[in-house]
Scaffold this motif. Structure first.
Motif, PDB file in Angstrom:
ATOM      1  N   ARG A  29       0.838  -1.202   0.000  1.00 33.83           N
ATOM      2  CA  ARG A  29       0.000   0.000   0.000  1.00 33.83           C
ATOM      3  C   ARG A  29       0.874   1.254   0.000  1.00 33.83           C
ATOM      4  N   LEU A 210       0.949   7.927  10.311  1.00 35.34           N
ATOM      5  CA  LEU A 210      -0.186   7.952   9.390  1.00 35.34           C
ATOM      6  C   LEU A 210       0.212   7.432   8.020  1.00 35.34           C
ATOM      7  N   LEU A 213      -0.330   3.804   6.925  1.00 38.63           N
ATOM      8  CA  LEU A 213      -1.661   3.279   6.631  1.00 38.63           C
ATOM      9  C   LEU A 213      -2.379   4.113   5.586  1.00 38.63           C
ATOM     10  N   TYR A 214      -2.238   5.428   5.674  1.00 35.69           N
ATOM     11  CA  TYR A 214      -2.849   6.346   4.713  1.00 35.69           C
ATOM     12  C   TYR A 214      -1.746   7.179   4.049  1.00 35.69           C
ATOM     13  N   GLU A 216      -1.337   8.388   1.084  1.00 33.88           N
ATOM     14  CA  GLU A 216      -1.719   9.495   0.202  1.00 33.88           C
ATOM     15  C   GLU A 216      -1.947  10.786   0.989  1.00 33.88           C
ATOM     16  N   ALA A 217      -2.618  10.680   2.135  1.00 36.80           N
ATOM     17  CA  ALA A 217      -2.881  11.866   2.949  1.00 36.80           C
ATOM     18  C   ALA A 217      -1.573  12.477   3.446  1.00 36.80           C
ATOM     19  N   SER A 218      -0.651  11.633   3.842  1.00 33.98           N
ATOM     20  CA  SER A 218       0.639  12.129   4.324  1.00 33.98           C
ATOM     21  C   SER A 218       1.470  12.715   3.181  1.00 33.98           C
ATOM     22  N   LEU A 263     -10.324  -1.017   8.010  1.00 31.16           N
ATOM     23  CA  LEU A 263     -10.105  -1.148   6.565  1.00 31.16           C
ATOM     24  C   LEU A 263     -10.111  -2.604   6.109  1.00 31.16           C
ATOM     25  N   VAL A 290     -12.371   9.198  10.314  1.00 32.77           N
ATOM     26  CA  VAL A 290     -11.853   8.656   9.048  1.00 32.77           C
ATOM     27  C   VAL A 290     -12.848   8.867   7.930  1.00 32.77           C
ATOM     28  N   LEU A 294     -10.616  11.149   5.615  1.00 31.43           N
ATOM     29  CA  LEU A 294      -9.648  10.361   4.848  1.00 31.43           C
ATOM     30  C   LEU A 294     -10.341   9.570   3.732  1.00 31.43           C
TER      31      LEU A 294
END
Length: 294
Positions: A29, A210, A213-214, A216-218, A263, A290, A294
């Motif tokens: 991911r 972050l 797991l996420y 893209e946001a970071s 998720l 979330v 997100l």
């Protein structure tokens, strides 16, 4: 290696062992999002709770599934003897760097911490990131010690605690650290809620919970800061304040562990006992945050 976004993934596990399928999913991911590096077996990766064989296997899986993204792994342990073994295993797995915190049961002196890094760096053929995490290790690096350790061979980065959110204070802190270290030693910010402030103040890399797991946001925050868009980076981070509040209240590890479950990545429980996950009230708060952010 030590620039941009470094994603720190969870190591999903239960008392029977590591959930390898879920761990590989997290590595892929991050790699698919094109993070700049992946840091397995950090604090979020629960390195301190794993056996040597589990660490070896985790490092191997991370490198094999990172799609060419550089991988750093944690090698911290109570005894220098064991740190050296973990360093050897990590290099054999093909990692690009190692991460070392001064883990202890008995409080360590500055002389002992320096000796740890001096001994370990002599054994390495890859860079080492100094992990300054007083909340976990209960050891605080004075600037004078940072300056001394930074002169050792193979020191590539230092992972610093959160900086002040005030831009002037943050810049002063990062600028002072710059004067203490050789130019090749990169400064990495931790404490996700202060990452935008740290990057805007001149930190080279965000060591991100972050991001594990996420990603893209970071990455959106990281790339804005790298492009000199300081206000945009801060705005993107401020939008995530409800999530950062959960991080500060419960710890990033528990929050991302619960988020991974939500998720469908891995099963429940996914943390090493005696660590327990969020209670149902906090889980519901997380679901709402979330879904909205997100």
């Amino acid at each position: 290696m030590f620039t941009g976004l470094s994603a720190f993934p969870l190591t999903p596990m239960n008392e029977k062992g590591i959930d390898e399928e879920a761990f590989v999913q997290l590595i892929q991911r991050a790699a698919n999002a094109q993070v700049d590096s992946i840091s397995a077996l950090g604090s979020t990766g629960s390195y301190a709770y794993l056996t040597r064989e589990e660490r070896k296997r985790t490092a191997k899986l991370a490198v094999e599934n990172a799609g060419g993204v550089p991988v750093m792994v944690g090698i911290g342990s109570l005894r220098t003897r064991d740190v050296l073994q973990y360093a050897e295993d990590a290099q054999a797995a093909g990692v690009s760097a190692v991460l070392l915190a001064p883990v202890s049961y008995q409080p360590l002196t500055e002389r002992e911490v320096y000796s740890l890094y001096e001994t370990v760096t002599r054994s390495l053929s890859i860079p080492l990131c100094v992990y300054d995490n007083p909340r976990v290790t209960h050891f605080t690096f004075r600037d004078e010690l940072v300056e001394e350790i930074a002169q050792l061979p193979n020191i590539g980065s230092i992972k610093i605690p959160p900086v002040a959110l005030n831009p002037t204070e943050a810049k002063e802190r990062v600028s002072k650290l710059r004067t203490l270290m050789p130019a090749h030693v990169k400064i990495g910010i931790s404490g996700d809620w202060s990452a935008a402030a740290g990057l805007n103040a001149g930190c080279d890399v965000w060591y991100s919970v972050l991001g594990g797991l996420y990603p893209e946001a970071s990455l959106r925050i990281t790339r804005a800061a790298q492009a000199g868009k300081a206000e945009e980076a801060l705005a993107l981070s401020e939008r995530l304040e409800p999530l950062w509040a959960l991080f500060r209240q419960h710890g990033g590890l528990r929050v991302v562990a619960a988020a991974a479950e939500q998720l469908g990545i891995g099963s429940s429980p996914n943390l090493p006992l005696p660590i327990q996950g969020l209670d149902e009230e906090a889980r519901q708060q997380l679901r709402e945050v979330v879904a909205r952010l997100l």
